[in-house]
Design an enzyme around this catalytic site. Structure first.
Site, mmCIF file in Angstrom:
data_model
loop_
_atom_site.group_PDB
_atom_site.id
_atom_site.type_symbol
_atom_site.label_atom_id
_atom_site.label_comp_id
_atom_site.label_asym_id
_atom_site.label_seq_id
_atom_site.Cartn_x
_atom_site.Cartn_y
_atom_site.Cartn_z
ATOM 1 N N ASP A 152 -6.469 -2.639 5.400
ATOM 2 C CA ASP A 152 -5.845 -3.797 4.773
ATOM 3 C C ASP A 152 -5.388 -4.829 5.800
ATOM 4 O O ASP A 152 -5.135 -4.494 6.961
ATOM 5 C CB ASP A 152 -4.636 -3.357 3.940
ATOM 6 C CG ASP A 152 -5.011 -2.379 2.840
ATOM 7 O OD1 ASP A 152 -6.156 -2.468 2.357
ATOM 8 O OD2 ASP A 152 -4.175 -1.538 2.489
ATOM 9 N N LYS A 153 -5.249 -6.045 5.334
ATOM 10 C CA LYS A 153 -4.804 -7.146 6.194
ATOM 11 C C LYS A 153 -3.546 -6.787 6.975
ATOM 12 O O LYS A 153 -3.469 -6.982 8.185
ATOM 13 C CB LYS A 153 -4.550 -8.391 5.339
ATOM 14 C CG LYS A 153 -3.897 -9.542 6.099
ATOM 15 C CD LYS A 153 -3.452 -10.653 5.166
ATOM 16 C CE LYS A 153 -2.656 -11.712 5.913
ATOM 17 N NZ LYS A 153 -2.096 -12.743 5.013
#
Length: 304
Positions: free
Chosen positions: A138-139
């Site tokens: 994820d970011k």
């Protein structure tokens, strides 16, 4: 263009049109529906409609899905923390805040943009948007990612993920005191029907998801643990830890608002292991915990 038509039933009456269409159309988020409405791709009784309109029985809805526009990934000179690289694979330590590949809202500044500058001949097996990308984090999760530099390497690494032979270990700080040293969460994960932009443990549309965890240290209100992935579902650790009542600290989507002071979730992919696609050598890489997580952990240790 694909077109879908719906007639509102008695039970569906008085529901917001964006909410109803989200329920009726699998794998389409409410924000996407709202965008289509704004752009005029949704009509009610052959006329334009607003997202907050509450439908009535026998209303006729038409959704015309526009053709997808292929984003073009452009090479950008963005620094990369390269842990390992040869002619077949590259292992990157991704910083928190970096998106892995371009998407609406994140057309540039991604890991893919940086990789295209660093390696000009990445394979296109995953399409232009994700050249060489085998898996994602994820970011706002930091840590190790493996990227294939040719099609054979890509095929091998994907097969290893499917066979569950890769090693992926994460460090994380979670809410609450976990009372036992080891645990396994074996619960299927799928799209959350109440929020299409989130994932959830669900039997309806869930896919197998298994996370093993070990408690390293506990504090008054938090636990420092490691999680080993057996499968790799979207947001898996974040969803599983929320499911057992110990959401990841700093998680804006699945955690409480009152949490530790960190930008993004306190989750780091610290260990990555796989079999080299050409040599057959077993390779294991480690990335140190990012500085902001170290600071949080030190504060928790000092507060005891």
């Amino acid at each position: 263009m694909n077109q879908f038509e719906f007639t509102v039933s008695e039970e569906q009456a008085q529901t917001r049109v964006d909410k109803l269409l989200t329920e009726l159309m699998d794998d389409v988020s409410r924000s996407q529906i709202q965008l289509w409405i704004k752009e005029g791709h949704v009509t009610l009784n052959n006329e334009s409609v607003k997202s907050n309109y509450k439908v009535e029985e026998a209303d006729h809805l038409t959704v015309t899905i526009p053709e997808a526009v292929e984003l073009e990934a452009v090479a950008e000179d963005i620094p990369l923390d390269v842990v390992y690289e040869d002619e077949d694979v590259i292992v990157i330590n991704k910083p928190r805040g970096m998106v892995v590949h371009p998407a609406p809202g994140h057309p540039n500044g991604t890991l893919v943009n940086a990789l295209l500058h660093h390696c000009s001949d990445l394979p296109g097996i995953n399409g232009v948007i994700r050249p060489g990308i085998v898996h994602r984090i994820d970011k706002d999760t930091s840590g190790l990612l493996m990227v294939a530099k040719n099609d054979k390497a890509h095929e091998s690494l994907v097969d290893q993920l499917k066979a569950k032979t890769t090693k992926r270990l994460y460090q994380t700080i979670v809410h609450g005191v976990i009372p036992h040293e080891h645990g396994t969460v074996d619960a299927p994960i799928g799209r959350d029907k109440r929020d299409r932009q989130s994932m959830a443990v669900t039997d309806d549309n869930g896919r197998e998801a298994v996370t093993h965890f070990t408690v390293i240290e506990t504090f008054e209100k938090y636990s420092y643990i490691t999680c080993q992935l057996e499968t790799g579902r979207t947001h898996q650790i974040r969803v599983h830890m929320k499911y057992i009542g110990h959401p990841v600290a700093g998680d804006p989507k699945y955690g409480p608002k009152k949490t530790l002071d960190i930008k993004g979730q306190a989750l780091h992919a610290s260990v990555l292991g796989f079999t080299h696609p050409r040599t057959g050598e077993e390779m294991v890489f480690e990335a140190p915990m990012p500085e902001d997580m170290k600071v949080l952990l030190k504060k928790l240790q000092d507060s005891r």
